[in-house]
Design an enzyme around this catalytic site. Structure first.
Site: not given
Ligand SMILES: Cc1cc2nc3c(=O)[nH]c(=O)nc-3n(C[C@H](O)[C@H](O)[C@H](O)COP(=O)(O)OP(=O)(O)OC[C@H]3O[C@@H](n4cnc5c(N)ncnc54)[C@H](O)[C@@H]3O)c2cc1C
Length: 734
Positions: A475-476, A590, A718
């Protein structure tokens, strides 16, 4: 139903406007209690079937929310203590029970000299049962008719109308909060109760007060969330400022933590589970601090408007404080948890009931590990450097033979269709055995099951299930981390092939057989995420260059360069330009369990930490160490309850994304705090890494501290999760 009916009753009979003034009027308080008695509150606790501690905590939350000064704790304790016949004097018990349940007797309670706060009582009792002295911080004395004071061998029951009684409101936190009661030769009746019953009653009282503080803090929080949507500064609602969003997200995390721990403590009490006291102390040790912090931060977000006494917020601020500092406060609750874990050899965190199937699977997996994860195999695995300890191909294949790699997959794909609680049971036992942490490819398997073609499902799922194939996540990119939608790696159709060009970064499972790759298939798409598709790329395809780099936790991730990499046309997963949905759907399943997986690591590590501390008496007996262990134990309990809550929701549907985010944010940071505490408590030796002479637990603690950062940064940082909680969970503007 209880919550709704009580909320409706209080809105009608104890409206917010004027509640503070009414709370000083004994006539109004008595009328309120009579009304609540008609609602059945005076009988709660007498019979767990019709209303036990679970219902009582709900009632207390609503009373806290409505700032209603009802003598609920006194009635509850009378019912809980006496309805079961614990006093041995049935006639006396029946008399008091009747007074309370009929509403004629309104009972205030003081734990007197049993209160861990030495200032709470200064009392003498003569041979005839007459009482002399002072009781302080007494709740709900205004309007009460009866007082129960605990003595070393039971309750002393006395009449508050006796001429020797003086009740004086005590100003606390700038308002009338408690009462001070002086007794001058006041006769009392003894109700015998054992020491352990009295200790349990004090614990129940503390939990009930915590529930009331929770109701108050949550009410103020809900008000401030609404306010943040309306109040405008700098031309926009203040709820759009990220500082406010993240503060309120933190508050929601704390409030949810308090909610799930109170619920569980009450439920375990009603089910008479052996560990209910541990659960109650965990709720207290966490909630007593957390609610006060929420109350402070609620005030911050209100600004000056909430600072005015005419606003509702100040009363809730006081309640959240007064109800959380009594009966020994947080210190006593932490010490009880520490005693549970440090004063008994081989103590472990209490094991949860994961339902009949979950418990049975636990046993099954344990038995399997005894055979397949032998001491010799584990020792050989542990002796390897950490970066070789993430994955053990032969162990993954062994696991593949059990079918457990498809534990939660539907049967049509060869899975076992087990529940999320069973998944937790499996993960917990694997963690406790320190088995290799990586196996299967849960997210990619989800994507294939939800969006793959039948041919893709038949080709890729069985080899994942057998433990033979790992899939990485591509992805990144260097310029696309949190803002994944901006990714630039391209996939262009050329004849029957997709041709991929670009660079991916920080890819962990670069050594897997396949890469689950996100690539741009429409450069002009608006919004940008509408031009992304997902692909399965075999990692042995020409044109792929992998450049591994060491990570801070001793693992590796890789820079991966894709130069004219040709893969077959059928390797696209899901619709063209529909990759964002594939990606998010695969994660959604998930997400609820990500936090749980982290918590299980922390819980097991914490058991090892407690073992290390028990082995060093000077440390075990040190007050600060015990306080820190008690604090961590409570925080872990919150993490575990959030984990179970997510699993239960997933069982009955899907976990709302904000709840998965709450669990993920909380557990990653919990892992950091646990790692920091371990190093601080055990000292320099705990910083020695695997293989260094003298390293404690083979460097486990310092390694887990380094690893914890990964959980905070990856799978959506976060900060991103906090924004999600604020926007999706609280409805604050984007
Ligand atoms: C150990 C490890 C393993 C990984 N494995 C993989 C893998 O296998 N495959 C893969 O594709 N990726 C992987 N990643 C990458 C991971 O997904 C990214 O690190 C993550 O998405 C964050 O991107 P970034 O590192 O570029 O940070 P950035 O997005 O640059 O963020 C830097 C800081 O800015 C903050 N920030 C960014 N945007 C906002 C915003 N809108 N609001 C508030 N704050 C913001 C972030 O929270 C963070 O604190 C891994 C990362 C780590 C650490």
């Amino acid at each position: 139903m209880l919550r709704d009916s009580l909320r409706g009753f209080l809105e009608a009979h104890w409206p917010g406007a004027g509640a503070v003034t009414r709370a000083r009027d004994p006539v109004a308080i008595v009328a309120l209690w009579r009304g609540l008695t008609d609602q059945g509150l005076a009988a709660l606790g007498a019979d767990a079937e019709t209303g036990g501690l679970r219902e009582l905590t709900i009632a207390m939350e609503e009373l806290g929310r409505g700032a209603a000064p009802a003598a609920q704790v006194g009635a509850a304790l009378v019912n809980l203590a006496l309805a079961s016949g614990a006093s041995g004097d049935d006639a006396l018990a029946a008399r008091l029970l009747d007074r309370v349940q009929s509403g004629r007797g309104i009972v205030a309670i003081s734990f007197g000299e049993l209160d861990p706060d030495a200032n709470a009582a200064d009392l003498a009792r003569d041979a005839d049962g007459a009482l002399d002295g002072t009781l302080r911080f007494v709740d709900a004395a205004l309007g009460a008719t009866d007082l129960l004071v605990t003595t070393p061998d039971g309750f002393a029951w006395l009449d508050l109308a006796d001429r020797g009684v003086t009740i004086t409101p005590s100003r606390a936190l700038g308002a009338d909060g408690w009462s001070e009661i002086t007794l001058r030769n006041v006769p009392s009746t003894s109700i015998a109760l054992s020491e352990s019953t009295l200790a349990d009653l004090a614990l129940v009282a503390a939990l009930l007060l915590l529930a009331r503080a929770h109701g108050a803090a949550r009410r103020a929080f809900e008000l401030v969330v609404d306010y943040a949507k309306e109040r405008r500064q700098f031309g926009q609602p203040i709820g759009r400022f990220q500082a406010i969003q993240h503060k309120l997200a933190n508050n929601l995390i704390s409030l949810e933590g308090v909610r799930v721990t109170i619920e569980y403590a009450a439920e375990s009490h009603d089910l008479d589970l052996a560990d209910w006291r541990y659960s109650a102390n965990a709720a207290l040790a966490f909630g007593r601090v957390a609610l006060r912090q929420v109350a402070l931060e609620t005030q911050h977000a209100f600004g000056a408007i909430g600072y005015a006494e005419e606003h509702e917020a100040p009363r809730h601020f006081r309640r959240a404080h007064l109800d959380t500092i009594v009966l020994g406060g947080v210190r006593v609750a932490r010490e009880r948890l520490a005693a549970h874990l440090l004063d008994r050899d081989d103590a472990l965190l209490p094991e949860y009931d994961l339902g009949a199937c979950g418990n049975a699977l636990r046993d099954e997996v344990r038995a399997w590990l005894t055979e397949h994860w032998t001491d010799a195999r584990k020792a050989a695995f542990d002796a390897q450097p950490f970066h070789d300890r993430e994955f053990d191909a032969s162990f993954a294949r062994d696991l593949g033979r059990t079918g457990w790699l498809g534990l939660n997959w539907p049967a049509e794909f060869g899975g076992q269709a087990r529940s999320p609680l069973e998944q937790l049971a499996f993960l917990e036992v694997m963690e406790r055995a320190d088995a290799p942490p990586r196996f299967g490819a849960a997210v990619q398997a989800n994507a294939l099951m939800m969006h793959g073609t039948p041919a893709q499902q038949q080709r890729y799922l069985p080899e994942i299930l057998r433990g033979e194939a790992m899939h990485g996540m591509g992805y990144s990119e260097p310029d696309s981390g949190s803002d994944l939608a901006s990714l630039r790696t391209s996939a262009v159709l050329d004849g029957d092939d997709w041709v991929i060009n670009g660079q991916k970064i920080w890819t962990t499972t670069y050594w897997g057989r396949y890469m689950f790759l996100a690539a741009r298939t429409d450069r002009d798409a608006k919004p940008a995420h509408a031009g992304i598709s997902m692909f399965i790329v075999p990692m042995d395809t020409p044109g792929i260059t992998v450049k591994p780099a060491g990570t801070m936790y001793d693992g590796h991730f890789a820079n991966i360069f894709y130069d004219d990499v040709r893969i077959p046309r059928e390797n696209i997963v899901g619709p063209l330009n529909g990759g964002w949905k594939v990606l998010t759907d695969a994660l959604a399943n998930e997400r609820g369990l990500v936090g749980g997986g982290i918590v299980l690591k922390v819980a097991h590590g914490f058991d090892v930490l407690c073992r290390e501390i028990r082995a060093t008496p000077a440390l075990r007996d040190d007050a600060l160490t015990r306080d820190r262990i008690g604090q961590l134990a409570a925080e872990i309990e919150v993490g575990r309850r959030l984990m179970i809550h997510c699993a239960e929701l997933a069982t009955s549907g899907t976990t709302p994304p904000e709840l998965g985010a709450i669990s993920k944010v909380y557990s990653g940071e919990l892992m950091e705090r646990y790692g920091e505490a371990a190093l601080e408590l055990l000292g320099a030796r705990a910083a020695l890494s695997q293989g260094a002479p003298g390293a404690i637990a083979n460097g486990r603690f310092e390694q887990q501290l380094r690893h914890s950062l990964m959980w905070v940064i990856s799978i959506g940082t976060n900060e991103i999760q906090r924004s999600l909680i604020a926007q999706r969970g609280l409805g604050l503007p984007r």
